[in-house]
Each structure stands twice: as structure tokens, then as C-alpha cells.
Design a protein around this motif. Structure first.
Motif, short mmCIF file in Angstrom:
data_model
loop_
_atom_site.label_atom_id
_atom_site.label_comp_id
_atom_site.label_asym_id
_atom_site.label_seq_id
_atom_site.Cartn_x
_atom_site.Cartn_y
_atom_site.Cartn_z
N SER A 1 -0.13 1.90 -11.53
CA SER A 1 0.59 2.82 -10.64
C SER A 1 1.97 2.29 -10.29
O SER A 1 2.96 3.02 -10.38
N PHE B 1 2.08 1.95 -3.39
CA PHE B 1 0.93 2.40 -4.18
C PHE B 1 0.67 3.89 -3.94
O PHE B 1 0.50 4.67 -4.89
N ALA C 1 -6.55 2.92 -2.63
CA ALA C 1 -7.36 2.98 -3.85
C ALA C 1 -8.57 3.88 -3.66
O ALA C 1 -8.96 4.61 -4.58
N ALA D 1 0.82 -1.21 0.00
CA ALA D 1 0.00 0.00 0.00
C ALA D 1 0.86 1.26 0.00
O ALA D 1 0.53 2.25 -0.66
N VAL E 1 -6.64 -8.15 -1.21
CA VAL E 1 -6.10 -6.80 -1.35
C VAL E 1 -6.62 -5.96 -0.17
O VAL E 1 -7.60 -5.22 -0.30
N PRO F 1 -3.88 -1.99 0.40
CA PRO F 1 -3.92 -1.16 -0.81
C PRO F 1 -5.32 -0.66 -1.17
O PRO F 1 -5.45 0.35 -1.87
N TYR G 1 -3.86 -0.45 -9.54
CA TYR G 1 -2.67 -0.78 -8.75
C TYR G 1 -1.50 -1.13 -9.67
O TYR G 1 -0.39 -0.60 -9.51
N HIS H 1 0.96 6.59 -7.05
CA HIS H 1 -0.25 7.07 -7.71
C HIS H 1 -0.21 8.58 -7.89
O HIS H 1 0.01 9.32 -6.93
#
Length: 321
Positions: free
Chosen positions: A315, A21, A250, A18, A243, A246, A312, A25
Motif C-alpha cells: 500500500s 496506510f 489493516a 497508520a 505494528v 496500522p 502495508y 490502501h
């Protein structure tokens, strides 16, 4: 404009996934990382955060937080899931420079959200002790935080009630008193729990492909996931993992991935259902009602899992450029 976040975490295999991520992002600006006990002891979690922060040149401030729950003994690290030092088969070097802010995490959170009023989203993917301590230290922060996004809880959608107990998810179970304080505070909270995180799945093949497409970040995610996938294989007979953490990132990056429902949320803090999260979804008044005088919060109950997986992957692949 990118969403500015303070990332409260107990890294943690899926926490590391995460964190990268959030770093990658384009819709997210990682303002700071605050650490908390949970998947590992606080020293391991802080070292892991500093290690990832330096390894991938994230450049975030790191502040160390709570070493245990508000008012009860810690449950202890989940070694069977996350490994001896919380990053699976990867260990942050013991000589990793621990470059952290001098303030404890709760103080850092209070100072930064007031200095950046209305701009910072708190994303908490571990036990909620730091967030509750910040509320206790300065209740006025509810007027300065943009929103709070939590990975935790389980509300029974599609049979998802718990993962460390029959009716409790791990982050909430670690400090139910803190979670109840966070959910009943007068600020906007969105809870990304097992109801949606169990609907998205990183398959072994997905992680293998990421290993080859995302450079050093993909290789790192693949390496830390080995212990995690071994647990999932032995416990559930699955090749891959849900998941969890993360998914909270998101939501910040693209809230349209999720469908939510509204209502006040409370947490059971004693007895055999300790750590259970409960949402009141009707508007009826009751004679005995410890819900209705608190504000409604949002609980995620649906997710576009395939679009989440694509976001994901895209990114993390940016980190290979």
C-alpha cells in the motif's frame, strides 16, 4: 466499494504510519481526520494531522477534538516514545496552516455519520474521548455508524496485558471512562489491542527497504521512526517496533487478517488496575453481572502478521507512483 472512514487520531509516530496506510490502501476512503490529545498535546496533534494531510495531498477534512479526558486529569504526552512534538525527530513547521472544520470533533462525527447513515466506520487509534463525547451529544449515532474499530486495550492473550501499566494499554489508560462508554454502547466494535499488535513487527530492515521503495512517503516513515526505534532499542533491545495503529487500518482493509472472539467488554476505571480491559466470553448468567446486559463486541486475538506486513508495504509503495 472502498470503506469510508473517519480517522480519530493523536499523531503520533505510529499514527502517522497508520494515516498514510489509510490514505494509500485502495479499499479505504479517508473521509476525515479528527484529532485528540494523547501522544502529544492537542495543538501538536492537530498541527501534525494538518501537516501530513497537506504534505501528502490527502485531501481529508480535519476537525480538532478533545484536549483531555472526560473527567480526570490528562496523563500527559508520551515524550519518551513519540518525542517532544509527537512525530519523533520530525517537527511539523510551526507555521503549518491549521485548516480545520469549525465544528469540534464530536459534533463533526455526529453530523457526518448521520448524513452518511450506515456508510462510515469510525477508526479510533488514540484515547476514546471524542467518540464518547459524540455518544453523549447524540446517542442515536449508534444507529448510523457502520462499525467502530479501535486500536487499544489488552486482554492477556499470550501474556499481553499492558504497556503503560501492568494491566493497561496507553489509549485506554488515557481515558478509561470514555473507553467503557464506547465499548458498552449499542453498536458493533472491534478492538485491535496488544494481543495482536505485539505479534506484528516492523523491523529496522523492513523500514529501511520501505524508505527506498516508497518515495517521499517511505522516507517520511523512516524519518519519524528514528525516535521510535531508539526507544524500542533502549527499552526492549529490539531493532524495530510493534505494528500498533496500522493494525486497526489493516482490519478495515482486510478483516480476514485477524481472528476475533466475542463477548461484552468493560474497562476498570479506578484503583491499581485502572485502564484494564476485560471481556466476558461465556454465556452464563451471574448474580452480580455488570457485563451480560451489554452487547457482545469483537476482540482480535490472532493475526496473520506476515500478510499484514506485505499489505502495508504494498500500500505505501503505491504512494511512490
Amino acid at each position: 466499494m472502498a470503506e469510508k472512514i473517519i480517522f480519530d487520531t493523536d499523531p503520533g509516530i505510529d499514527d502517522a504510519m497508520a494515516l498514510l496506510f489509510a490514505h494509500a490502501h485502495p479499499n479505504i476512503k479517508l473521509h476525515a481526520i479528527t484529532t485528540v490529545y494523547g501522544n502529544g498535546v492537542i495543538s501538536d496533534c492537530t498541527r501534525n494531522a494538518c501537516f501530513i494531510n497537506a504534505k501528502f495531498a490527502i485531501g481529508a477534512v480535519v476537525a480538532e477534538g478533545a484536549s483531555g479526558p472526560l473527567q480526570r486529569p490528562a496523563n500527559g504526552p508520551t515524550i519518551c516514545v513519540h518525542g517532544q512534538h509527537a512525530l519523533g525527530d520530525v517537527q511539523a513547521p510551526l507555521d503549518t496552516p491549521i485548516e480545520i472544520d469549525s465544528r469540534p470533533a464530536y459534533q463533526y462525527i455526529c453530523d457526518e455519520v448521520k448524513a452518511n447513515s450506515g456508510e462510515i466506520t469510525l477508526v479510533a487509534i488514540g484515547p476514546l474521548t471524542n467518540i464518547a463525547l459524540a455518544l453523549q451529544h447524540d446517542p442515536d449515532i449508534v444507529n448510523h455508524v457502520k462499525q467502530v474499530v479501535i486500536m487499544g486495550g489488552a486482554f492477556g492473550s499470550d501474556g499481553n496485558f499492558g504497556n503503560v501499566a501492568p494491566f493497561a494499554e496507553a489509549n485506554i489508560h488515557d481515558d478509561p471512562d470514555a473507553a467503557d462508554q464506547v465499548f458498552t454502547a449499542d453498536w458493533p466494535v472491534t478492538i485491535i489491542g496488544l494481543d495482536v499488535t505485539h505479534k506484528a513487527f516492523f523491523s529496522g530492515d523492513y523500514l529501511e527497504q520501505l524508505r527506498h521503495s516508497a518515495g517521499e512517503a517511505g522516507e517520511f516513515i523512516w524519518q519519524v521512526s528514528r525516535h521510535y526505534l531508539k526507544f524500542y532499542s533502549e527499552r526492549f533491545g529490539k531493532d524495530g517496533c510493534h505494528v500498533h495503529d496500522p493494525s486497526a487500518v489493516a482490519f478495515v482493509a482486510d478483516p480476514t487478517l485477524f481472528g476475533t472472539r466475542s463477548g461484552p467488554v468493560r474497562v476498570v476505571n479506578s484503583g491499581p488496575m485502572i485502564g484494564m480491559t476485560v471481556q466476558k466470553t461465556d454465556s452464563l448468567p451471574y448474580y452480580d453481572d455488570e457485563f451480560s446486559h451489554f452487547r457482545s463486541q469483537e476482540v482480535a486475538i490472532t493475526v496473520d502478521d506476515q500478510r499484514l506486513l506485505a499489505i502495508y508495504r504494498d500500500s505505501i509503495n503505491l504512494l511512490a507512483d
